[in-house]
Design a protein around this motif. Structure first.
Motif, PDB file in Angstrom:
ATOM      1  N   LYS A 195    -107.690  -3.690  -3.702  1.00  0.00           N
ATOM      2  CA  LYS A 195    -106.158  -3.831  -3.834  1.00  0.00           C
ATOM      3  C   LYS A 195    -105.509  -2.593  -4.751  1.00  0.00           C
ATOM      4  N   GLU A 196    -104.366  -2.420  -4.299  1.00  0.00           N
ATOM      5  CA  GLU A 196    -103.894  -0.904  -4.745  1.00  0.00           C
ATOM      6  C   GLU A 196    -103.282  -1.273  -6.351  1.00  0.00           C
ATOM      7  N   HIS A 198    -100.749  -1.551  -9.328  1.00  0.00           N
ATOM      8  CA  HIS A 198     -99.556  -1.827  -9.368  1.00  0.00           C
ATOM      9  C   HIS A 198     -99.025  -1.754 -10.836  1.00  0.00           C
ATOM     10  N   THR A 460     -90.038  -4.084  -5.310  1.00  0.00           N
ATOM     11  CA  THR A 460     -89.235  -3.155  -4.291  1.00  0.00           C
ATOM     12  C   THR A 460     -87.919  -3.818  -3.702  1.00  0.00           C
ATOM     13  N   GLU A 464     -91.614  -6.587  -2.778  1.00  0.00           N
ATOM     14  CA  GLU A 464     -92.943  -6.360  -2.963  1.00  0.00           C
ATOM     15  C   GLU A 464     -93.176  -5.753  -4.424  1.00  0.00           C
ATOM     16  N   THR A 465     -94.378  -5.990  -4.805  1.00  0.00           N
ATOM     17  CA  THR A 465     -94.586  -5.553  -6.252  1.00  0.00           C
ATOM     18  C   THR A 465     -94.771  -3.864  -6.071  1.00  0.00           C
ATOM     19  N   VAL A 466     -94.194  -3.253  -6.988  1.00  0.00           N
ATOM     20  CA  VAL A 466     -94.274  -1.857  -7.110  1.00  0.00           C
ATOM     21  C   VAL A 466     -95.485  -1.051  -7.191  1.00  0.00           C
ATOM     22  N   LYS A 467     -95.728  -0.326  -6.175  1.00  0.00           N
ATOM     23  CA  LYS A 467     -97.153   0.431  -6.510  1.00  0.00           C
ATOM     24  C   LYS A 467     -97.094   1.493  -7.622  1.00  0.00           C
TER      25      LYS A 467
END
Length: 672
Positions: A195-196, A198, A460, A464-467
Motif C-alpha cells: 500500500k502506498e 498516504h 482528493t 480518495e486518500t491523498v498520497k
C-alpha cells in the motif's frame, strides 16, 4: 530550571520536616471535610420540616467524628509514609509575566497552611536559605503577594551563558548531555506493505523522527523501529492473485513490480477475495503455507516487501528520515504462540466463542459487559494485540543475547489517538503478564487527524486518500515557484543552480513545521497557503529569520559580499568567536533571558513529548531577536565593542534556530 528545582528541594528538606507537613496536610483535609459536612447539614436542616432535629444532629455528628485514637493512628501513618520533598513540591515555574522575573517559587503558601505559619514568613525562611545557593546566578529574591518568591537572572550570568552558547554555535550550544542515559525504543511511521504511504502516515513519521532527534541529542541511546504491516491474510490473497494475473511479478530475478501497480493489483485481489469463494479458500491456504515457511510463498512475499520498501525509501529520503529500522509484524510471528501460552498459564487468557481473549478490569462494552481483548481468533490466527504483546516482551524484557531484545527503559508508540484504548489495554495486559520490568515505561504518543481546509477528511477531489508523495511534491513545487518569482532579478549563478535544493528544503520544511507546531493531540487543517507563508509561526519565516541573521553575521565579520558567486554556498558561514557581551539596551537582556531557556525547552520535550514546544520557543526567539535588532544596530553600532557584543548575540540566536530546526528534521540554508 531543574537546577533551581533541586536547590529549592534542598532548602525545603533543610528547613522543614516532611512528616510534620504530611500530618498538617491531613489535619487540613479533615477541617475541610468538617466544614463541608457542616454546610451540607445546614442545607438539610432547612429542607427538614420535621421535629426530630436532635436525632439528625446526632446521626450527622457520629458520621463525621474521628476519635482521638483513630486520629493519632492516621497521623502516625501519614508521617510514616512521608517522603523527602521532591521537585514537584518545590513548585518552581517560569514567571507568568516578565516584570516578575524569570522564575517563581510557589511552595510557601501550601507549606504555611500545613505548618500553621504565616505564608510570607515561610517565604522569607526559604529565601534566606536559598540565597547563598543561587547567588552566582540569580539576583536578590523578591517576595510578592501572599508568599510568591520571584527570581531573576543576573546580567552577568546571562552574558556568560550566552557567550558560551555563541562559542558553540555550530554544535550543542554548550548544553551538556543527560547524566542518566536511557535505552529508548521509538515505534513510528508503520506503513503497510503493498500500500502506498498516504497523508495518514505523515504525522507518525515526522513526530516520531523529531522525538528521536531530541532524545538522541539529550544523550539517550535511541532505537528507531518501523513496525510495518507485512503479515496476514492479505498476503495470501495478493500472492494468489499475482500468481494468476501477473506471475512474473513473483519472480525474484525480474525487475520489482512498481508499488503503484501493486496497489491496483491489491484492490483487484481484495475484490476477488470478497466475491469468489474458491479464491478465498486458496488465499487462506496461501497464508497457512506462508506461515509454515513454504519456500515459494516466502519468496513471493519477500518480492512484495522489496517492492514496497523501494517506494517507502523515496518518501523517507524526501523527509530526511534516517536510521529507521524495519521490524514488521512478521518478525514477531514465531513468538505469538508462546505469548498466548504464557497468558493462559498465568490465568489471564480464557476461551470465548472459540477465540482466546483477555479481560481486564475497567474495560467494558457500551452495554456494560466486559470488553475482550482477542489474542487468538477462532480460526487460530493472531491479531494486533498478540503482536504488540510480543513486541513489548521483545523490547523490554529480552536482552540482546536473547533473540535480539532491547531491554529498553522507555518505549514510545507514535500512533493516532484512535488507538489509545488499544494501547491502554495492551500495556495493562503486558504489565499484568510480567512482560515488562518494573523500571520500564510504556508510553502511547497519540496524535490527531490531518484535515482538509474545510475541517473534513483530507482527500482528493475524487474522495480518495491523498498520497504522501503527491502532498510533498506539491509543497516543493509551490516553494520553488515562490523562490523563483521573488528572485527573478538575481544574476547570482550559484544561487540559481541551487534553487531546486532550496525549494526542497523550504517545501518539506513547511509541511513538517506546520504539523509539528500544533499540539500533536489536536486535529489540524492542512493548508499550503498557511504553511508556506512568510508571516507567522511557519518554517519559511523561521528559515528566513535564520538566513537574515546569517547575512548580518556574514557582513559584520567580513566574510564575502552578497554579489560574489561564492557567497551563494548554502553552508559556508564561519561563526566568529564570542566577544564580551555589553548590555546597552533592555531588548538585549530580553533576548538573552529567552536564549537561556533553551535547556528547559529541550528537557520539557524530552519529558512530555510535545514537539510544538520547540516551535513555540523558536517563534518567541525570533520575535525577541527582531525587537533587539530594531533597537540595537549591529553593523552600525556606536563602538567596535558594541558591534562585537551584538554580533555574539546574533551568533547565539542563529545557533539556537539552527539547532532546533535540525531537531525538527528541517535543514537550514544561510541564504534565501
Amino acid at each position: 530550571m531543574e537546577w533551581l528545582q533541586d536547590a529549592v528541594v534542598e532548602v525545603l528538606n533543610e528547613l522543614y520536616d516532611p512528616k510534620e507537613v504530611a500530618k498538617g496536610n491531613l489535619l487540613l483535609q479533615w477541617q475541610k471535610n468538617q466544614k463541608k459536612n457542616k454546610k451540607n447539614k445546614n442545607k438539610n436542616k432547612k429542607k427538614d420540616t420535621s421535629d426530630d432535629d436532635d436525632d439528625d444532629d446526632s446521626g450527622s455528628s457520629s458520621s463525621t467524628i474521628v476519635s482521638d485514637a483513630k486520629q493519632t493512628q492516621l497521623l502516625e501513618q501519614a508521617a510514616a509514609q512521608a517522603q523527602p520533598f521532591s521537585r514537584h513540591q518545590a513548585m518552581v515555574t517560569p514567571a507568568t509575566r516578565s516584570e516578575f522575573g524569570d522564575f517563581q517559587v510557589n511552595a510557601a503558601m501550601g507549606l504555611a497552611q500545613a505548618l500553621q505559619l504565616n505564608p510570607r514568613e515561610c517565604a522569607q525562611q526559604m529565601v534566606e536559605q536559598l540565597r547563598p545557593k543561587i547567588a552566582q546566578i540569580m539576583e536578590e529574591p523578591e517576595i510578592a503577594g501572599p508568599g510568591f518568591v520571584n527570581l531573576r537572572f543576573k546580567p552577568s550570568y546571562l552574558t556568560n551563558a550566552v557567550a558560551a552558547m555563541a562559542n558553540d554555535a555550530s554544535g550543542r550550544l554548550a548544553l551538556p548531555a543527560v547524566a542518566q542515559k536511557q535505552k529508548i525504543v521509538v515505534d513510528y511511521s508503520s506503513p503497510n506493505i503493498a500500500k502506498e504511504m498516504h497523508v495518514g502516515h505523515l504525522r507518525s513519521t515526522i513526530i516520531g523522527d523529531t522525538l528521536c532527534r531530541v532524545l538522541e541529542f539529550v544523550g539517550h541511546d535511541v532505537v528507531r523501529l518501523n513496525h510495518v504491516g507485512d503479515w496476514g491474510t492479505q498476503f495470501g490473497m495478493l500472492v494468489e492473485h499475482l500468481r494468476d494475473e501477473f506471475p512474473e511479478a513473483l519472480q525474484p530475478s525480474q525487475k520489482p513490480v512498481d508499488l503503484g501497480d501493486l496497489v491496483v493489483l491489491y484492490k483487484a485481489a481484495k475484490k476477488r477475495f470478497d466475491e469468489d469463494d474458491d479464491f478465498k479458500i486458496r488465499a487462506r491456504e496461501g497464508v497457512v503455507k506462508l506461515q509454515a515457511g513454504q519456500p515459494e510463498e516466502l519468496a513471493a512475499w519477500e518480492t512484495l516487501c522489496a517492492a514496497s520498501r523501494v517506494e517507502f525509501e523515496k518518501i523517507y529520503r524526501m523527509l530526511n528520515i534516517q536510521g529507521l529500522q524495519e521490524r514488521g509484524e512478521s518478525f514477531y510471528n514465531p513468538y505469538l504462540k508462546d505469548v498466548v501460552d504464557e497468558l493462559k498459564a498465568k490465568g489471564m487468557a480464557v476461551e470465548s466463542d472459540g477465540a482466546t481473549v483477555v479481560y481486564m478490569e475497567g474495560y467494558t462494552n457500551r452495554d456494560g459487559s466486559p470488553l475482550p481483548m482477542i489474542v487468538q481468533k477462532s480460526d487460530g490466527g493472531f491479531n494486533y494485540a498478540t503482536t504488540d504483546l510480543a513486541a513489548i516482551r521483545q523490547r523490554t524484557l529480552l536482552s540482546a543475547s536473547e533473540e535480539g531484545g532491547e531491554q529498553a527503559d522507555r518505549v514510545l508508540y507514535v500512533t493516532d489517538a484512535g488507538q489509545s484504548q488499544h494501547f491502554q489495554m495492551v500495556f495493562q495486559a503486558a504489565k499484568q503478564a510480567g512482560f515488562v520490568p518494573t523500571n520500564a515505561r510504556l508510553e502511547h504518543v497519540p496524535f490527531g487527524l490531518v484535515q482538509g481546509e474545510d475541517g473534513k477528511k483530507f482527500a482528493t477531489r475524487s474522495g480518495e486518500t491523498v498520497k504522501l508523495k503527491d502532498l510533498l511534491n506539491e509543497a516543493v513545487k509551490i516553494a520553488g515557484h515562490d523562490l523563483r518569482s521573488r528572485n527573478a532579478a538575481t544574476t547570482n549563478a550559484s544561487y540559481l543552480e541551487q534553487i531546486d535544493r532550496i525549494a526542497q528544503i523550504v517545501g518539506i520544511g513547511a509541511v513538517k513545521y506546520a504539523d509539528l507546531s500544533m499540539n500533536r493531540e489536536s486535529n489540524y487543517r492542512f493548508s499550503y497557503d498557511r504553511m508556506l507563508s512568510l508571516n507567522g509561526n511557519t518554517a519559511p519565516y523561521m528559515l528566513y529569520s535564520y538566513a537574515r541573521i546569517c547575512g548580518i553575521v556574514r557582513k559584520g565579520s567580513g566574510q564575502t559580499d552578497d554579489d560574489d558567486d561564492d557567497a551563494a554556498a548554502l553552508s559556508s558561514l564561519e561563526w566568529p568567536a564570542a566577544a564580551n557581551i555589553v548590555v546597552s539596551h533592555e531588548t538585549e537582556l530580553e533576548l538573552m533571558r529567552n536564549l537561556v531557556k533553551l535547556p528547559d525547552v529541550v528537557a520539557e520535550v524530552e519529558r512530555d513529548l510535545y514537539p510544538h514546544k520547540i516551535c513555540d520557543y523558536l517563534f518567541e526567539t525570533s520575535q525577541k531577536f527582531n525587537q533587539f535588532y530594531e533597537h540595537c544596530s549591529v553593523n552600525q553600532a556606536e563602538t567596535l565593542e558594541l558591534k562585537a557584543s551584538r554580533l555574539t548575540l546574533c551568533v547565539a540566536t542563529a545557533g539556537t534556530l539552527r539547532l532546533l530546526l535540525n531537531l525538527l528534521g528541517i535543514e537550514v540554508v544561510e541564504r534565501l
